[in-house]
Enzyme design. Structure first.
Site, PDB file in Angstrom:
ATOM      1  N   LYS A   1       0.839  -1.201   0.000  1.00 28.19           N
ATOM      2  CA  LYS A   1       0.000   0.000   0.000  1.00 28.19           C
ATOM      3  C   LYS A   1       0.875   1.252   0.000  1.00 28.19           C
ATOM      4  CE  LYS A   1      -3.918  -1.847   2.653  1.00 28.19           C
ATOM      5  NZ  LYS A   1      -4.955  -1.700   1.625  1.00 28.19           N
TER       6      LYS A   1
ATOM      7  N   ARG B   1     -10.429 -11.389   1.753  1.00 30.34           N
ATOM      8  CA  ARG B   1     -11.289 -12.432   1.174  1.00 30.34           C
ATOM      9  C   ARG B   1     -10.604 -13.788   1.261  1.00 30.34           C
ATOM     10  NH1 ARG B   1     -11.326  -9.211  -4.356  1.00 30.34           N
ATOM     11  NH2 ARG B   1     -11.172  -7.544  -2.813  1.00 30.34           N
TER      12      ARG B   1
HETATM   13  N1  BES Z   1      -8.138  -3.690   4.234  1.00 32.64           N
HETATM   14  C1  BES Z   1      -8.316  -3.319   2.883  1.00 32.64           C
HETATM   15  C2  BES Z   1      -9.639  -2.583   2.629  1.00 32.64           C
HETATM   16  C3  BES Z   1      -9.823  -1.272   3.310  1.00 32.64           C
HETATM   17  C4  BES Z   1      -9.597  -0.085   2.635  1.00 32.64           C
HETATM   18  C5  BES Z   1     -10.298  -1.200   4.593  1.00 32.64           C
HETATM   19  C6  BES Z   1      -9.799   1.124   3.263  1.00 32.64           C
HETATM   20  C7  BES Z   1     -10.507   0.007   5.231  1.00 32.64           C
HETATM   21  C8  BES Z   1     -10.270   1.182   4.556  1.00 32.64           C
HETATM   22  C9  BES Z   1      -8.282  -4.553   1.995  1.00 32.64           C
HETATM   23  O1  BES Z   1      -7.474  -5.596   2.441  1.00 32.64           O
HETATM   24  C10 BES Z   1      -7.736  -4.128   0.674  1.00 32.64           C
HETATM   25  O2  BES Z   1      -6.601  -3.785   0.627  1.00 32.64           O
HETATM   26  N2  BES Z   1      -8.602  -4.153  -0.350  1.00 32.64           N
HETATM   27  C11 BES Z   1      -8.227  -3.762  -1.650  1.00 32.64           C
HETATM   28  C12 BES Z   1      -8.661  -4.852  -2.600  1.00 32.64           C
HETATM   29  C13 BES Z   1      -8.099  -4.715  -3.985  1.00 32.64           C
HETATM   30  C14 BES Z   1      -6.599  -4.955  -3.964  1.00 32.64           C
HETATM   31  C15 BES Z   1      -8.783  -5.713  -4.905  1.00 32.64           C
HETATM   32  C16 BES Z   1      -8.947  -2.456  -1.968  1.00 32.64           C
HETATM   33  O3  BES Z   1     -10.071  -2.275  -1.548  1.00 32.64           O
HETATM   34  O4  BES Z   1      -8.342  -1.610  -2.608  1.00 32.64           O
HETATM   35 MN    MN Z   2      -5.483  -5.458   1.822  1.00 35.06          MN
END
Ligand code: BES
Ligand code: MN
Ligand code: ZN
Length: 499
Positions: free
Chosen positions: A278, A352
């Site tokens: 990230k 997931r």
């Molecule tokens: N933990 C994150 C989602 C999230 C984002 C929670 C902002 C709280 C606030 C999750 O693990 C993630 O990184 N999701 C990605 C998925 C993508 C890579 C398909 C996302 O939502 O960008």
């Molecule tokens: Mn994630």
């Protein structure tokens, strides 16, 4: 904070601050009228001077000499008259009370009439949740509100004790979930979460099993293990087991197959994104990526108080998502507990993965329905904003029961569709599934992925990425900055009503 019920007429309540709700257009009725009378018409006078019309969340305060209450606070509740309006009012009142350094607060539960139990519960919830602060790491914490007396119609005190205790229990459970989220990731590790689960189990007489990573791997939880692989903090797959106390005359298993409700929480104690790392701003609040697990653990610790009549399995799949030489790589293919294979197309779509194995585990353990809660997708936040969870389900009757519970709890939930094309998008090139695909319908596609591991068991998925963690001050007054404990109250409402 101590809660009590007071059925003295408001003019006789001993306290530092007496709060009354005033609805638009600001006409003084019921307790507000009594208080106005007891203070020589000063509430009405002040309302005129300050043009106070009862607009939601607005307040006026004044000294009340020659009365047993030092000050009066009128709080606007707007035009709504539902319990949610009282929840907000109580939260605003205790927050103002703290600013005014009032330690003993009395809150009127509003005009007399029907639904007084629900109103007492709403006031207790609003006050308890509104007063919450996470100040463990602050050197000079502010003086707290010590006691809240809820003023109820005379003669109803006895009958309302139960409502007060349910409200208190919901507050305690929600604030525990908030604490778990607010604790930093260097403290609230998977092992620390497991310790919390164990102590709850001991206190409430629940079963508790903590599956270590090696064992999880041996059992076939390849998805959970792939996420956990890069972390130096040992992952823990936590399972709490609540059985209702047998009731005289009826057994909880009487009349056919027993219901077993499984709750599954995403417990990623820190989400770095993994090799698909990230950016700095996206990672900043990722200690909160275990908000689903926190809600499950919090709720499990309140099931006895709520006399939940069905068996409940509480699963918290706890791990970090980190980076090391052991990390899962984009392109890796992993075998899941359910047997389906998954190509890792994005290591940041880890929630997931852990939930895929968690819901498969739930079905193996005999769950007859599953509710999962997860801070799963940024996409859900884009769709519904910061204060609303997305609901996706493979069973409409279950979805509707969850929606009803959410309304009673005052937690905002909106259902999103589960069209077949969302699952089609998740089909793999060389594997059964892939864990990410494009940006379209991100929340729904993630849900479709998880649904593939439920084996057809009725299942509802709550994407709480928005409401689980609060980053701005425009939230409802009972939602603090940081962890909100979202989901605890709706789970309790849901489970308590499943006879
Ligand atoms: N933990 C994150 C989602 C999230 C984002 C929670 C902002 C709280 C606030 C999750 O693990 C993630 O990184 N999701 C990605 C998925 C993508 C890579 C398909 C996302 O939502 O960008
Ligand atoms: Mn994630
Ligand atoms: Zn995550």
């Amino acid at each position: 904070m101590r809660f009590g019920l007071e059925d003295a007429a408001p003019p006789r309540v001993q306290c530092d601050l007496l709060a009354v709700p005033v609805a638009e257009p600001g006409t003084l009725v019921g307790v507000a009228a009594d208080v106005d009378g007891a203070t020589g018409g000063r509430l009405g006078q002040l309302a005129r001077i300050e043009a106070f019309t009862g607009k939601q969340d607005t307040t006026i305060a004044y000294f009340a000499p020659d009365t047993p209450f030092a000050r009066v606070l009128a709080v606007g509740t707007g035009t709504a008259t539902d319990p949610e309006a009282l929840r907000r009012y109580a939260a605003v009142a205790v927050r103002r009370a703290r600013e005014m350094r009032a330690a003993r607060v009395a809150l009127s539960a509003g005009p007399n009439g029907a639904d007084v139990a629900e109103r007492v519960r709403a006031v207790v919830e609003g006050a308890g949740l509104g007063a919450y602060r996470f100040d463990r790491y602050r050197s000079g914490p502010e003086a707290p509100v010590e006691s809240v007396a809820v003023i109820v119609p005379s003669g109803t005190r006895e009958a309302l004790g139960g409502a007060l205790r349910l409200g208190e229990s919901a507050v305690r459970a929600t604030c525990l979930a908030r604490d778990l989220v607010n604790e930093p990731a260097n403290v609230m590790t998977p092992a620390a979460l497991a310790d919390v689960a164990r102590s709850i189990a001991e206190r409430d007489g629940l079963g508790c099993r903590v599956i270590e990573l090696d064992e999880a791997r041996q059992m076939g939880m390849g998805l959970f293990a792939a996420v956990a692989a890069a972390s130096d903090q040992p992952a823990k797959f936590i399972v709490l087991d609540y059985e209702p106390k047998a009731r005289t005359g009826t057994s909880p298993r009487a009349g056919g197959a027993a219901r077993v409700v499984a709750l599954a929480g995403k417990g990623v104690t820190f989400d770095s994104g993994g090799l698909d790392i990230k950016g700095a701003s996206g990672m900043a609040t990722m200690k909160g990526d275990m908000g689903g697990a926190a809600a499950v653990i919090g709720a499990m610790g309140a099931l006895r108080d709520h006399d939940v009549p069905v068996r409940v399995l509480g699963i918290a799949a706890a791990t970090e998502n980190m980076i090391s030489g052991h990390a899962m790589r984009p392109g890796d293919v992993i075998r899941s507990l359910a047997g389906k294979t998954v190509e890792i197309t994005n290591t940041d779509a880890e929630g997931r993965l852990v939930l895929g194995d968690a819901v498969a585990f739930a079905t193996r353990e005999g769950a007859t329905e599953i509710i999962d809660l997860a801070t799963l997708t940024g996409s859900c936040v884009i769709a519904l904003g910061d204060y609303t969870a997305g609901l996706m389900a493979n069973n409409q009757a279950l979805a509707e029961r969850v929606l009803r519970a959410a309304v009673l709890a005052g937690e905002q939930v909106w259902q999103l569709p589960m069209y077949p094309e969302f699952l089609d998008a998740m089909r793999g090139e060389i594997s059964d599934l892939k864990n990410s695909a494009g940006r379209q319908a991100g929340a729904e596609r993630a849900a479709a992925f998880i649904g593939e591991f439920t084996g057809g068991t009725p299942w509802a998925h709550l994407d709480i990425a928005g409401p689980s963690f609060c980053e701005d001050r425009g939230a409802p007054p009972y939602m603090p900055m940081g962890g909100t404990g979202f989901g605890v109250r709706l789970l309790l409402r849901y489970l308590a009503s499943q006879g």
